[in-house]
Design an enzyme around this catalytic site. Structure first.
Site, PDB file in Angstrom:
ATOM      1  N   GLU A  46       0.721  -1.284  -0.061  1.00  0.00           N
ATOM      2  CA  GLU A  46       0.010  -0.074  -0.144  1.00  0.00           C
ATOM      3  C   GLU A  46       0.927   1.333   0.084  1.00  0.00           C
ATOM      4  O   GLU A  46       2.000   1.224   0.823  1.00  0.00           O
ATOM      5  CB  GLU A  46      -0.923  -0.097   1.192  1.00  0.00           C
ATOM      6  CG  GLU A  46      -2.049  -1.082   1.264  1.00  0.00           C
ATOM      7  CD  GLU A  46      -2.979  -0.904   2.481  1.00  0.00           C
ATOM      8  OE1 GLU A  46      -2.722   0.120   3.082  1.00  0.00           O
ATOM      9  OE2 GLU A  46      -3.788  -1.756   2.454  1.00  0.00           O
ATOM     10  N   GLN A 104      -4.601   1.725 -25.265  1.00  0.00           N
ATOM     11  CA  GLN A 104      -6.038   1.092 -25.102  1.00  0.00           C
ATOM     12  C   GLN A 104      -7.120   2.455 -24.992  1.00  0.00           C
ATOM     13  O   GLN A 104      -7.694   2.464 -24.170  1.00  0.00           O
ATOM     14  CB  GLN A 104      -6.116   0.422 -23.780  1.00  0.00           C
ATOM     15  CG  GLN A 104      -4.974  -0.804 -23.448  1.00  0.00           C
ATOM     16  CD  GLN A 104      -5.284  -1.579 -22.374  1.00  0.00           C
ATOM     17  OE1 GLN A 104      -6.392  -1.917 -21.723  1.00  0.00           O
ATOM     18  NE2 GLN A 104      -4.313  -1.891 -21.409  1.00  0.00           N
ATOM     19  N   LYS A 201       2.050  -1.832 -42.582  1.00  0.00           N
ATOM     20  CA  LYS A 201       2.191  -2.927 -41.700  1.00  0.00           C
ATOM     21  C   LYS A 201       0.880  -3.700 -41.199  1.00  0.00           C
ATOM     22  O   LYS A 201      -0.164  -3.053 -41.239  1.00  0.00           O
ATOM     23  CB  LYS A 201       3.019  -2.925 -40.646  1.00  0.00           C
ATOM     24  CG  LYS A 201       2.575  -2.349 -39.322  1.00  0.00           C
ATOM     25  CD  LYS A 201       3.620  -2.098 -38.241  1.00  0.00           C
ATOM     26  CE  LYS A 201       2.836  -1.702 -36.905  1.00  0.00           C
ATOM     27  NZ  LYS A 201       2.180  -0.487 -37.047  1.00  0.00           N
ATOM     28  N   ASP A 231       8.380   0.743 -27.497  1.00  0.00           N
ATOM     29  CA  ASP A 231       8.182  -0.237 -26.536  1.00  0.00           C
ATOM     30  C   ASP A 231       9.233  -1.347 -26.671  1.00  0.00           C
ATOM     31  O   ASP A 231      10.190  -1.204 -26.158  1.00  0.00           O
ATOM     32  CB  ASP A 231       6.587  -0.703 -26.523  1.00  0.00           C
ATOM     33  CG  ASP A 231       6.473  -1.530 -25.316  1.00  0.00           C
ATOM     34  OD1 ASP A 231       7.322  -1.700 -24.274  1.00  0.00           O
ATOM     35  OD2 ASP A 231       5.046  -1.673 -24.967  1.00  0.00           O
TER      36      ASP A 231
END
Length: 327
Positions: A46, A104, A201, A231
């Protein structure tokens, strides 16, 4: 760097744990000391955040990239926003050099979440008043926030590197690694006065790309591939090889966000790419700063944006070619 103290003591800048070196540069450029904040974890993971100075009535800017570990940095940011809100900050401004979960941004297939919108909702509901972001994966993510969003571009800084190092000649072509990045490639091409080409692509699954065709002329040219992020470097290295096979004399790559996860460094080192120009929107460990990687800082750009926002001045001059601090 700016050495004079900023004239308004109500402007405060805090850094969380994702990119302290960048935050220190930004604060120095603005002319303020970084605010004092402590972030610790309990044994079960936490996160606890404590603001160790008064911010009552202050205009607070929090520097936090939601980079790896993404979930920890995101949760730390949300907790910090809540702490500032409960401590009576006048405005809470979130500076996100790298916005995680941005890929996303839509439903590509059935029963998928739109996580970029979910994260925007979380930041909004935590109590933030404004977001200052850099090169969002998709510009429409600005609309996911129910608050003002200032969206800075990395292309002028990358263009400056090529211009300052005399790497721009008549035989240069700017290449987008996919159709979605054409606008970004066109912006860099305008800055350095070069034509563009596009890699067509097909991506069979996440983090796997298959280069198909090159749209545009790269024969005998120096190719500069630009993307918002690198990435695993699969896309960028395949594109570089395809460009060389199509007759490009040299291949360079540049991006704003150097995620560089998994096999990225090995792929880049073994690729035909001569140089990879990145920014410091994400803090990289020392072992990833190889001779092939060149880093330019976004600190001056973000610092100038913070001052302009605080002073209610336009940020549009920061999108211009050959970015300089303007009065």
């Amino acid at each position: 760097m700016t050495t004079e103290n900023y004239k308004d003591p109500k402007l405060k800048i805090f850094s969380l744990s994702s990119n302290l070196p960048l935050a220190e540069k930004i604060a120095a450029e603005v002319g303020v000391e970084l605010g004092v904040v402590s972030s610790t974890q309990f044994s079960d993971g936490e996160i606890k955040v404590n603001v160790d100075e008064s911010i009552r009535g202050a205009h607070v800017y929090i520097i936090q990239s939601t980079s790896c570990p993404v979930n920890d940095h995101l949760m730390e940011l949300l907790i910090m926003i809540d702490a500032l809100r409960r401590a009576s900050a006048k405005t809470i401004n979130i500076v996100i050099p790298y916005y995680g979960y941005a890929r996303q941004d839509r439903k590509a297939q059935s029963r998928e979440p739109i996580t970029a919108k979910l994260v925007a909702n979380m930041i909004t509901n935590a109590g933030a008043d404004r977001v200052l972001a850099l090169d969002l994966h998709a510009p429409q993510i600005q609309g996911f926030f129910d608050m003002p969003v200032d969206h800075l571009l990395g292309a002028p800084l990358l263009a400056n590197y090529f211009l300052d190092n005399n790497m721009v000649e008549d035989d240069v072509v700017v290449v987008s690694p996919d159709h979605g990045g054409v606008t970004r490639a066109r912006k860099l091409a305008e800055f350095i006065h070069a034509p563009i080409a596009i890699i067509d692509k097909r991506r069979p699954k996440a983090n796997v790309a298959e280069v198909m065709n090159i749209i545009g002329n790269v024969q005998g040219k120096k190719a500069i591939i630009i993307d918002d992020m690198i990435d695993t470097a699969g896309t960028i290295t395949l594109a570089a090889q395809a460009l060389q096979d199509a007759g490009a004399t040299e291949v360079y790559a540049c991006c704003t966000h150097a995620v560089l996860s998994g096999p990225a460094m090995e792929r880049l080192e073994n690729s035909v790419i001569r140089q990879v120009i990145i920014t410091d929107s994400i803090q990289l460990p020392e072992e990833k700063m190889t001779p092939k990687v060149v880093q330019v800082s976004v600190s001056q750009l973000i610092a100038e944006a913070i001052k302009r926002i605080h002073e209610n001045r336009s940020v549009s001059p920061l999108f211009e070619e050959k970015f300089e601090v303007l009065d």
